[in-house]
Write a protein that holds these residues in place. Structure first.
Motif, mmCIF file in Angstrom:
data_model
loop_
_atom_site.group_PDB
_atom_site.id
_atom_site.type_symbol
_atom_site.label_atom_id
_atom_site.label_comp_id
_atom_site.label_asym_id
_atom_site.label_seq_id
_atom_site.Cartn_x
_atom_site.Cartn_y
_atom_site.Cartn_z
ATOM 1 N N MET A 218 43.833 29.492 17.784
ATOM 2 C CA MET A 218 42.913 29.120 18.989
ATOM 3 C C MET A 218 43.373 29.982 20.019
ATOM 4 N N LEU A 219 42.541 30.608 21.002
ATOM 5 C CA LEU A 219 42.812 31.426 21.879
ATOM 6 C C LEU A 219 41.967 30.941 23.415
ATOM 7 N N LYS A 220 42.324 30.980 24.354
ATOM 8 C CA LYS A 220 41.920 31.085 25.604
ATOM 9 C C LYS A 220 41.737 32.453 26.471
ATOM 10 N N MET A 221 40.677 32.675 26.764
ATOM 11 C CA MET A 221 40.402 34.066 27.399
ATOM 12 C C MET A 221 40.025 33.792 28.821
ATOM 13 N N LYS A 222 40.178 34.867 29.763
ATOM 14 C CA LYS A 222 39.899 34.994 31.025
ATOM 15 C C LYS A 222 38.405 35.192 31.148
ATOM 16 N N ILE A 223 37.867 34.833 32.321
ATOM 17 C CA ILE A 223 36.510 35.210 32.571
ATOM 18 C C ILE A 223 36.536 35.019 33.952
ATOM 19 N N GLY A 224 35.132 35.521 34.577
ATOM 20 C CA GLY A 224 34.898 35.224 36.081
ATOM 21 C C GLY A 224 35.339 36.341 37.039
ATOM 22 N N LEU A 225 36.089 37.380 36.546
ATOM 23 C CA LEU A 225 36.131 38.537 37.550
ATOM 24 C C LEU A 225 34.966 39.542 37.561
ATOM 25 N N LEU A 226 34.376 39.587 36.530
ATOM 26 C CA LEU A 226 33.233 40.454 36.567
ATOM 27 C C LEU A 226 31.922 39.697 36.710
ATOM 28 N N PRO A 227 30.761 40.409 36.966
ATOM 29 C CA PRO A 227 29.458 39.698 36.828
ATOM 30 C C PRO A 227 29.147 39.239 35.598
ATOM 31 N N ILE A 228 28.500 38.370 35.460
ATOM 32 C CA ILE A 228 28.185 37.328 34.047
ATOM 33 C C ILE A 228 27.654 38.250 32.980
ATOM 34 N N ALA A 229 26.861 39.279 33.169
ATOM 35 C CA ALA A 229 26.406 40.038 32.140
ATOM 36 C C ALA A 229 27.707 40.985 31.473
ATOM 37 N N GLN A 230 28.652 41.160 32.352
ATOM 38 C CA GLN A 230 29.567 42.163 31.718
ATOM 39 C C GLN A 230 30.769 41.087 31.093
ATOM 40 N N ASP A 231 30.975 39.883 31.671
ATOM 41 C CA ASP A 231 31.851 38.989 30.958
ATOM 42 C C ASP A 231 31.144 38.471 29.696
ATOM 43 N N ALA A 232 29.900 38.405 29.761
ATOM 44 C CA ALA A 232 29.113 38.075 28.600
ATOM 45 C C ALA A 232 29.351 38.992 27.306
ATOM 46 N N LYS A 233 29.521 40.413 27.568
ATOM 47 C CA LYS A 233 29.974 41.434 26.418
ATOM 48 C C LYS A 233 31.515 41.112 26.033
ATOM 49 N N ARG A 234 32.400 40.629 27.099
ATOM 50 C CA ARG A 234 33.730 40.430 26.759
ATOM 51 C C ARG A 234 33.933 39.274 25.875
#
Ligand SMILES: [Mg+2]
Length: 390
Positions: free
Chosen positions: A171-187
């Protein structure tokens, strides 16, 4: 009876150099921990840690200038007694922030001392263990830059999370929220693709959104089968939390920035979260987290403590996590669902990995709960000296 004869504080800092990273809120060019060492009149020593996010110096000042003189004047320094007295004496100006972080550090050190006095791990003193090791989830997938270059960043992100999986994590928790949603969606898609459908994933926005944008991002996480969404909106936005929770399928988690049972009473009472994440070094130490656990239990909520500090913070969380019941209880417990899990930060932090003479490590995706008295760990004083500033 414990009587404290000496209080020492240490501000430890390690620059990260090229390993610096970013969340949605901040750059992390270094790691810092505030440690406290208490010595009894009998010569026993206990360690605690206070704070996680802000500068360590205000926490140190709360201990040295305000709390330590009172602690040294108490004939009975049992953790519960000290907690009640120090909180009552600082309530009018210190219900949150550095005072509670300072109290957290003192409380953890007192439990360490009580265990040392009695020759018993803290987990036994607070009710006993349900398990001898705790399933861990890795925290990683941070940003290495504030710009987004898909060719560079997605490859790098995929490689880093694949590395965590190789350590035995499931299990892993990753970070989101720094970039626009479309870019974070790619991550998000990259991490899911790289780790496969069976891997359990969660995401932490560090309150980067308002309710509307959090719901949009949460739909992306739902699509990729993420199990929880941490701090979608700022901790003060209780209505936003409740709205996000109502509109999404995945569990909503939060609470690392809440202080004491009173903060959690309000967070839980407003229907904000499915999973509460008290940080033992922030929210009031072991004495207070026991009250928060009771509160969560009354609402059938899961507890996954926030853990991001030194080896002392990890040891304190392990002692507590070993005692947590399944939520909800079933005849067929499912790891990472109703069985407790401990957060295991995977970013570089020598204060976590080098501070203890016997490091707390992953073994088959789990971390063993130390058996020794108190926190069950020994602090390497050479490492303390090496990283102490001032
Ligand atoms: Mg977080």
């Amino acid at each position: 009876m414990l009587t404290i004869s000496r209080v020492d504080t240490f501000v430890l800092t390690v620059p990260l150099g090229a390993d610096r990273f970013y969340s949605s809120q901040a750059e992390f060019p270094e790691r810092t921990s505030l440690l406290v060492r208490l010595t009894t009149t009998e010569g026993e020593v206990g360690w605690g840690e206070g704070g996680q996010y802000g500068p360590a110096e205000p926490v140190r000042s709360c201990i040295e200038d305000v709390l330590a003189p009172q602690l040294l004047a108490m004939r009975d320094a049992s953790p519960g007694v000290v907690w009640d007295l120090l909180y009552a004496r600082t309530r009018d100006f210190g219900q949150r922030g550095p005072y509670i972080e300072a109290l957290s550090a003192i409380d953890i050190a007192l439990w360490d001392l009580l265990g040392t006095r009695l020759g018993t791990p803290i987990s036994e003193l607070i009710g006993g263990r349900h398990r001898e090791s705790v399933h861990a989830y890795g925290t990683g997938g941070y940003y290495t830059s504030v710009d987004f270059d898909p060719a560079r960043d997605l490859q790098q992100l995929g490689d880093s999370v694949a590395g965590y999986a190789e350590q035995g994590l499931t299990m892993l928790k990753m970070k989101i929220g720094l970039l626009p949603i479309a870019q974070d969606a790619k991550r998000v898609a990259t991490v899911r693709e790289r780790l496969g459908d069976e891997f359990v994933l969660a995401a932490d926005a560090n309150h980067a959104y308002n309710a509307r944008t959090a719901i949009a991002m949460g739909r992306v996480l739902d699509e990729h089968g993420f199990v929880f969404f941490e701090e979608p909106v700022p901790p003060e936005d209780r209505e936003g939390y409740a709205r996000v929770r109502d509109r999404l399928d995945l569990a909503i988690a939060g609470g690392e920035a809440e202080y004491t049972r009173f903060g959690f009473r309000d967070l839980i009472g407003a229907g904000c979260v499915d999973i509460i994440q008290p940080d033992i070094c922030v929210t009031g130490g072991i004495s207070e987290v026991l009250r928060i656990i009771a509160l969560a239990s009354a609402h059938n909520l899961r507890i996954i403590p926030h853990v991001w500090g030194s080896g002392i913070a990890v040891a304190a969380a392990l002692q507590v996590c070993s005692t947590l019941p399944q939520v909800p209880s079933t005849h067929r417990p499912v790891p990472l669902e109703n069985e407790p899990v401990i957060e295991f930060d995977r970013t570089r932090n020598p204060l976590r990995d080098d501070l203890l003479t016997v490091p707390l490590t992953l073994e088959g995706g789990r971390v063993a709960v130390p058996d020794g008295p108190g926190l069950g760990v020994e602090v390497d004083l050479d490492v303390v000296e090496r990283y102490t500033v001032g």
